[in-house]
Design an enzyme around this catalytic site. Structure first.
Site, mmCIF file in Angstrom:
data_model
loop_
_atom_site.group_PDB
_atom_site.id
_atom_site.type_symbol
_atom_site.label_atom_id
_atom_site.label_comp_id
_atom_site.label_asym_id
_atom_site.label_seq_id
_atom_site.Cartn_x
_atom_site.Cartn_y
_atom_site.Cartn_z
ATOM 1 N N LYS A 115 0.972 -1.211 -0.149
ATOM 2 C CA LYS A 115 0.048 0.081 0.068
ATOM 3 C C LYS A 115 0.824 1.249 -0.048
ATOM 4 O O LYS A 115 0.432 2.249 -0.823
ATOM 5 C CB LYS A 115 -0.943 -0.158 1.441
ATOM 6 C CG LYS A 115 -1.890 -1.057 1.050
ATOM 7 C CD LYS A 115 -3.428 -0.777 1.847
ATOM 8 C CE LYS A 115 -4.193 -1.843 1.264
ATOM 9 N NZ LYS A 115 -5.290 -2.197 2.310
ATOM 10 N N LYS A 197 -4.741 -10.876 -5.084
ATOM 11 C CA LYS A 197 -5.924 -11.330 -4.155
ATOM 12 C C LYS A 197 -7.148 -10.306 -4.663
ATOM 13 O O LYS A 197 -7.039 -9.146 -4.873
ATOM 14 C CB LYS A 197 -5.822 -11.254 -2.778
ATOM 15 C CG LYS A 197 -5.864 -10.126 -2.008
ATOM 16 C CD LYS A 197 -6.296 -10.310 -0.409
ATOM 17 C CE LYS A 197 -6.273 -9.081 0.179
ATOM 18 N NZ LYS A 197 -7.128 -9.004 1.385
ATOM 19 N N LYS A 200 -11.682 -5.475 -1.840
ATOM 20 C CA LYS A 200 -12.647 -4.555 -1.995
ATOM 21 C C LYS A 200 -12.358 -3.049 -2.514
ATOM 22 O O LYS A 200 -13.075 -2.517 -2.726
ATOM 23 C CB LYS A 200 -13.804 -4.557 -0.877
ATOM 24 C CG LYS A 200 -13.003 -4.166 0.513
ATOM 25 C CD LYS A 200 -13.834 -3.977 1.766
ATOM 26 C CE LYS A 200 -13.710 -5.181 2.709
ATOM 27 N NZ LYS A 200 -12.399 -4.878 3.471
HETATM 28 N N1 AQP Z 1 -9.539 -12.150 -1.650
HETATM 29 C C1 AQP Z 1 -9.630 -12.994 -0.693
HETATM 30 N N2 AQP Z 1 -9.636 -14.406 -0.476
HETATM 31 C C2 AQP Z 1 -9.782 -15.006 0.732
HETATM 32 N N3 AQP Z 1 -9.995 -14.149 2.095
HETATM 33 C C3 AQP Z 1 -10.050 -12.796 1.785
HETATM 34 N N4 AQP Z 1 -10.311 -12.068 2.802
HETATM 35 C C4 AQP Z 1 -10.321 -10.688 2.269
HETATM 36 N N5 AQP Z 1 -9.915 -10.709 0.869
HETATM 37 C C5 AQP Z 1 -9.856 -12.089 0.618
HETATM 38 C C6 AQP Z 1 -10.468 -12.403 4.186
HETATM 39 O O1 AQP Z 1 -11.381 -11.252 4.529
HETATM 40 C C7 AQP Z 1 -11.329 -11.167 6.185
HETATM 41 C C8 AQP Z 1 -11.116 -9.414 6.255
HETATM 42 O O2 AQP Z 1 -10.791 -8.698 5.626
HETATM 43 P P1 AQP Z 1 -10.690 -7.235 5.638
HETATM 44 O O3 AQP Z 1 -11.646 -6.711 4.860
HETATM 45 O O4 AQP Z 1 -10.807 -6.815 6.941
HETATM 46 O O5 AQP Z 1 -9.217 -6.958 5.172
HETATM 47 P P2 AQP Z 1 -8.587 -7.234 3.789
HETATM 48 O O6 AQP Z 1 -7.978 -8.656 4.141
HETATM 49 O O7 AQP Z 1 -7.262 -6.435 3.692
HETATM 50 O O8 AQP Z 1 -9.551 -7.052 2.841
HETATM 51 P P3 AQP Z 1 -9.666 -6.381 1.353
HETATM 52 O O9 AQP Z 1 -10.875 -6.804 0.683
HETATM 53 O O10 AQP Z 1 -8.515 -6.709 0.501
HETATM 54 O O11 AQP Z 1 -9.733 -5.124 1.822
HETATM 55 P P4 AQP Z 1 -9.000 -3.662 1.345
HETATM 56 O O12 AQP Z 1 -9.146 -3.751 0.069
HETATM 57 O O13 AQP Z 1 -9.796 -2.527 2.224
HETATM 58 O O14 AQP Z 1 -7.820 -3.657 1.991
HETATM 59 C C9 AQP Z 1 -9.714 -11.855 6.402
HETATM 60 O O15 AQP Z 1 -10.201 -12.957 7.143
HETATM 61 C C10 AQP Z 1 -9.326 -12.056 5.130
HETATM 62 O O16 AQP Z 1 -8.274 -12.908 5.028
#
Ligand code: AQP
Length: 335
Positions: A115, A197, A200
Site C-alpha cells: 500500500k 487477491k 474490495k
Molecule cells: N481475496 C480474498 N480471499 C480470501 N479471503 C479474503 N479476505 C479478504 N480478501 C480475501 C479475508 O477477509 C477477512 C477480512 O478482510 P478485511 O476486509 O478486514 O481486510 P483485507 O484482507 O485487507 O480485505 P480487502 O478486501 O483486501 O480489503 P481492502 O481492499 O480494504 O484492503 C480476512 O480474514 C481476510 O483473510
C-alpha cells in the site's frame, strides 16, 4: 466440570463493500465454526479509517457488514457480534502494545509495503500501525484461533510475536493465538489479474464480485473473467484464471478441484463460467434478500451490537486491567 470451548476472534473492515473473497475466505467459514467454538465476530471500523472514508458511507457499510454476518448464518444469539469502536479497550490495548513494538517489524509487513508503494509520502500512520490494533483485537480476548485468509497470516504472526514479547517482559498475560486457515476459499484472486487477491478497494470493479452485486452483474463479471487460450478446464498454476474460478466453485459447493475438472472434461470455458456464475448467484441471492430486510430494522441491529459490545467489553476490560497493572500504571480509583 464444564468443558470450556476455545475462543475464536475475527473481523472484517468496512473499508469498502464486501467481496466474494471476504465471503468465501472469512464469513462462510465462520458459520461452520460457531457450534464448536466461543466466537466473537467484529466489524472492525477502526481498521477501516486507516484509509480515508466518507463518513456516511462508513456508517452505511458498518451496518451492512453486520447484516451480512447475520444473513450469512452467523447466529447473533450464539456468537458475540459487535462493532470495534464500541469497545474502547481495543484502542487502549493497541497503544500499550504500540509501546512494545518496533518500527522494523512493522515496516516488514507486506500489506503495508504494497500500500505504501502506491501511496508514497501520503501513507497514513494508521496504516503503519494497523497490525498492532489487529494484535490488540485478538489478544484482549485471549483468543485461541483466528480464522483468516492466507493474506492475513503475516499480521497474525506479528500478533503472536507481540503477545509472546509481552508475556516474556511482564509475565504470562496473553494466550498466544494460532491461525486457522480455511481449506476452501483461503485466497480468492482478482478476476482480471490472478496474480493479486480479490480486494474490495480495487479500482477495477470487474476484478471483484461484491456480496451485494445483482445477479446480472455477477454473470457479466464472471463472463469477463480473464482465463487463457488453452481452452481446457484444468487445475494448474499455468492457468491461474481458471484455477481461481475452480477454487470459487469448490468453496461454494464444498467439492474438490479434481471433481470439477472431471465434470468439465471436453467442455469449454463458456459452459464452465455459466456454472460458476450460477453457483455464485444461487449462494448470494438469499444472503442479499436477508441483508436488505435486516437493514430495514435498525432497532434490531442496535439490540444485537449493543448486547455484543457489552459482553465483549466485559471480557476485553479484564485483560486490559491486567496489562495496565503489569506495565506499572496505577489502577483507577474505585467508584
Ligand atoms: N481475496 C480474498 N480471499 C480470501 N479471503 C479474503 N479476505 C479478504 N480478501 C480475501 C479475508 O477477509 C477477512 C477480512 O478482510 P478485511 O476486509 O478486514 O481486510 P483485507 O484482507 O485487507 O480485505 P480487502 O478486501 O483486501 O480489503 P481492502 O481492499 O480494504 O484492503 C480476512 O480474514 C481476510 O483473510
Amino acid at each position: 466440570m464444564e468443558n470450556k470451548k476455545e475462543i475464536i476472534f475475527s473481523g472484517i473492515k468496512p473499508s469498502g463493500d464486501l467481496t466474494l473473497g471476504n465471503y468465501l475466505g472469512a464469513i462462510k467459514n465462520w458459520v461452520k465454526l460457531q457450534d464448536e467454538y466461543d466466537c466473537l465476530f467484529c466489524v472492525v471500523d477502526l481498521h477501516a479509517i486507516t484509509v480515508k472514508q466518507i463518513p456516511a458511507d462508513l456508517r452505511r457499510r458498518t451496518l451492512e457488514v453486520l447484516s451480512i454476518y447475520i444473513a450469512s448464518g452467523i447466529d447473533p444469539e450464539k456468537n458475540t457480534l459487535f462493532i470495534q469502536s464500541h469497545v474502547p479497550a481495543h484502542s487502549e490495548a493497541s497503544w500499550l502494545l504500540t509501546c512494545n513494538s518496533y518500527m522494523g517489524e512493522l515496516s516488514r509487513m507486506t500489506q503495508y509495503k504494497d500500500k505504501s508503494q502506491k501511496m508514497g509520502e501520503s501513507i497514513g500512520a494508521g496504516l503503519f500501525n494497523y497490525p498492532i490494533l489487529m494484535a490488540a483485537d485478538i489478544l484482549i480476548y485471549n483468543t485461541n484461533l483466528v480464522p483468516v485468509g492466507t493474506d492475513q497470516k503475516q499480521h497474525l504472526e506479528l500478533a503472536r510475536d507481540l503477545g509472546i514479547r509481552f508475556n516474556n517482559t511482564y509475565s504470562e498475560t496473553f494466550v498466544i493465538p494460532e491461525a486457522y486457515i480455511p481449506k476452501a476459499g483461503a485466497k480468492i484472486m482478482d478476476l482480471q489479474d490472478s496474480s493479486k487477491k480479490m480486494s474490495k478497494s480495487d479500482t477495477n470493479p470487474n476484478g471483484f464480485i461484491l456480496i451485494m452485486d445483482p445477479p446480472e452483474v455477477i454473470r457479466k463479471k464472471i463472463s469477463r473473467a480473464v482465463t487463457d487460450n488453452i481452452g481446457v478446464v484444468n487445475y494448474s498454476d499455468d492457468q491461474p484464471g481458471v484455477k481461481n474460478l475452480i477454487n470459487i466453485l469448490c468453496a461454494i459447493k464444498g467439492i474438490t478441484p479434481e471433481e470439477v475438472v472431471k465434470n468439465f472434461e471436453g467442455k469449454g470455458y463458456a459452459e464452465f463460467k455459466n456454472v460458476v456464475a450460477d453457483a455464485i448467484v444461487e449462494e448470494l441471492t438469499p444472503v442479499q434478500e436477508k441483508v436488505k430486510s435486516l437493514l430495514k430494522d435498525k432497532t434490531y441491529l442496535e439490540s444485537i451490537y449493543g448486547k455484543g459490545a457489552e459482553k465483549a467489553s466485559y471480557l476485553a476490560n479484564k485483560t486490559l486491567r491486567k496489562m495496565k497493572k503489569k506495565i506499572g500504571l496505577i489502577p483507577e480509583a474505585k467508584k
